[in-house]
Scaffold this active site. Structure first.
Site, short mmCIF file in Angstrom:
data_model
loop_
_atom_site.label_atom_id
_atom_site.label_comp_id
_atom_site.label_asym_id
_atom_site.label_seq_id
_atom_site.Cartn_x
_atom_site.Cartn_y
_atom_site.Cartn_z
N SER A 162 0.85 -1.19 0.00
CA SER A 162 0.00 0.00 0.00
C SER A 162 0.88 1.24 0.00
CB SER A 162 -0.90 0.02 1.24
OG SER A 162 -1.81 -1.07 1.23
N CYS A 172 -7.44 -2.24 7.21
CA CYS A 172 -6.24 -2.61 6.48
C CYS A 172 -5.20 -3.14 7.47
CB CYS A 172 -5.67 -1.41 5.71
SG CYS A 172 -4.33 -1.88 4.57
N GLU A 185 -9.06 -4.40 3.05
CA GLU A 185 -7.90 -4.87 2.32
C GLU A 185 -6.89 -5.42 3.32
OE1 GLU A 185 -6.49 -3.05 -1.47
OE2 GLU A 185 -4.79 -2.44 -0.21
#
Length: 345
Positions: A124, A303, A343
Site C-alpha cells: 500500500s 487494512c 484490504e
C-alpha cells in the site's frame, strides 16, 4: 449520501464523548506539544489523472530510485518498520488508497525447476499522489522487515527472511527499484468531502490511511476541502511500535473536531476483561458511537494482517445482536452501500 449524514446533528459529540479525566489530560498535553499543521500547496494538475490502473506490469515495469530509507519505530518495537521514499519523477501516478507492486532483484527456481524472476509483492502506498515533499515527484512505502525465527537454530534464519521487505529496508539512496501498478479500487476515499471516515489499521496497514489524513489535512487542494470527520483506530504491540505518531498528534492538535486517534497497544493496555488490548477491543469501547455513525452513512476501512478481521467481525456481530440488529442483513446493507472497505494481507 443521504441527508442524515450531511446534517450529522450529534456526530461531533462523538469525538469528545466518554474520555476519562486522565485520558483528556494526556490528550491535552500531547496536543499542546504537537506542531500545528499547515497546508502545503501542491501541483494541481495531478487532480486530473483520474484513476490510474496497472500503468506498469511485470512485462513492462517501471524503474524508480530509492531516495531514502528511515527506520520509524523505537528500540523496543516488535520488529523493524521503515518509511521508504522512492523517486518517481511523477511517471507512475496514483491516487490515495492504491498500491504499488515491487519486484525484488534476483531469481528463484520455480516448481518446474526453471530459474525465473521473483514475483511481485504488493505494498500500500503511504503518501498521497503529491508525495512527502508535496511536489508529485516521489511516492512512499511503509515496510516491515520480514524475518523468521528458527527455534531449532535459536536465531533468525536468513534463508527464510522476506526477500522483498529486506531488499527495501536495506536499500540505500540511488538503489534502483522495479515497480508495477498502481492497482486497487477498494480503499479509495469517499467522493463526499463531508463523509465520516473510520479507519482501522494494524501495523503497516496504516499506510493507506496516512494518504487519507495527509490529503484531508495537510494539502491545499481547492477541489477537495474535507469537512467531515476522520477517526483512526491503530493497533500495535507497544508505544515504540507506533507509526507516524508525530504526524498524527499534530493533526489531532490542529483539527480536534475533525480528527481522532485511538490506539490499541496489546502489550501495554488491557481490555475490559483484563486481557490484552487488541484492535477489536478498542473499537468495541466505542461500539455505540460507531454503529450510530454507520447507520448514518459513515465509511469504515480496514487494512492490515488478515488475522485482524475474524476478531473484529465477531465483535461487531456480537454488539449488533445485543442491539437487536440482524447482523447479516445489517452488514450486507453496509457492503451494498459501499460503506465497508477491507484490504488485508
Amino acid at each position: 449520501m443521504n441527508a442524515a449524514v450531511v446534517q450529522r446533528p450529534s456526530v461531533k459529540a462523538v469525538f469528545a464523548s466518554k474520555p476519562s479525566a486522565k485520558r483528556t489530560s494526556v490528550r491535552s498535553a500531547v496536543r499542546a506539544a504537537a506542531t500545528e499543521v499547515k497546508r502545503a500547496d501542491v501541483p494541481l494538475e495531478l487532480e486530473e489523472i483520474g484513476l490510474p490502473m496497472n500503468t506498469f506490469n511485470p512485462k513492462k515495469p517501471f524503474t524508480g530510485k530509492i531516495k531514502s530509507v528511515e527506520r520509524i519505530v523505537g528500540p523496543n518495537a516488535t520488529g523493524e518498520t521503515c518509511h521508504i521514499i522512492i523517486e518517481t519523477n511523477g511517471d507512475i501516478p496514483f491516487v490515495e488508497g492504491q498500491s504499488y507492486g515491487v519486484i525484488p532483484p534476483g531469481t528463484k527456481v520455480n516448481s518446474k525447476g526453471k530459474e525465473v524472476p521473483h514475483g511481485t509483492r504488493l505494498y500500500s502506498i503511504a503518501s498521497t499522489r503529491y508525495g512527502d515533499s508535496f511536489d508529485g515527484q516521489t511516492a512512499s512505502l511503509c515496510v516491515r522487515r520480514a524475518t523468521y525465527w528458527c527455534p531449532e537454530l535459536g536465531k533468525e534464519d536468513a534463508a527464510k527472511k522476506g526477500i522483498c521487505s529486506n531488499f527495501l529496508c536495506d536499500a540505500t539512496p540511488g538503489t534502483e527499484i522495479t515497480m508495477t501498478g498502481p492497482t486497487g479500487k477498494v480503499l479509495l476515499l469517499p467522493e463526499d468531502p463531508n463523509a465520516v471516515v473510520i479507519m482501522v489499521a494494524t501495523g503497516t496497514g496504516i499506510a493507506p490511511f496516512r494518504t487519507f489524513w495527509r490529503r484531508m489535512f495537510m494539502e491545499n487542494v481547492p477541489n477537495y476541502k474535507f469537512t467531515g470527520l476522520a477517526w483512526l483506530f491503530m493497533g500495535v504491540a507497544n508505544s515504540d511500535a507506533k507509526l507516524y505518531d508525530d504526524e498524527i498528534q499534530s493533526i489531532a492538535a490542529t483539527y480536534p473536531d475533525q480528527f481522532r486517534i485511538d490506539y490499541a497497544l496489546s502489550r501495554e493496555q488491557t481490555n475490559k476483561s483484563g486481557g490484552k488490548m487488541y484492535i477489536q477491543d478498542k473499537v468495541e469501547e466505542y461500539a455505540d458511537e460507531i454503529f450510530d455513525l454507520m447507520k448514518n452513512g459513515a465509511h469504515m476501512y480496514f487494512c492490515g494482517l488478515k488475522g485482524m478481521m475474524p476478531g473484529i467481525l465477531e465483535m461487531l456481530e456480537r454488539v449488533a445482536t445485543e442491539k437487536g440488529l440482524n447482523w447479516s442483513e445489517f452488514y450486507e446493507g453496509l457492503k451494498h452501500n459501499n460503506q465497508v472497505h477491507v484490504e488485508v494481507y
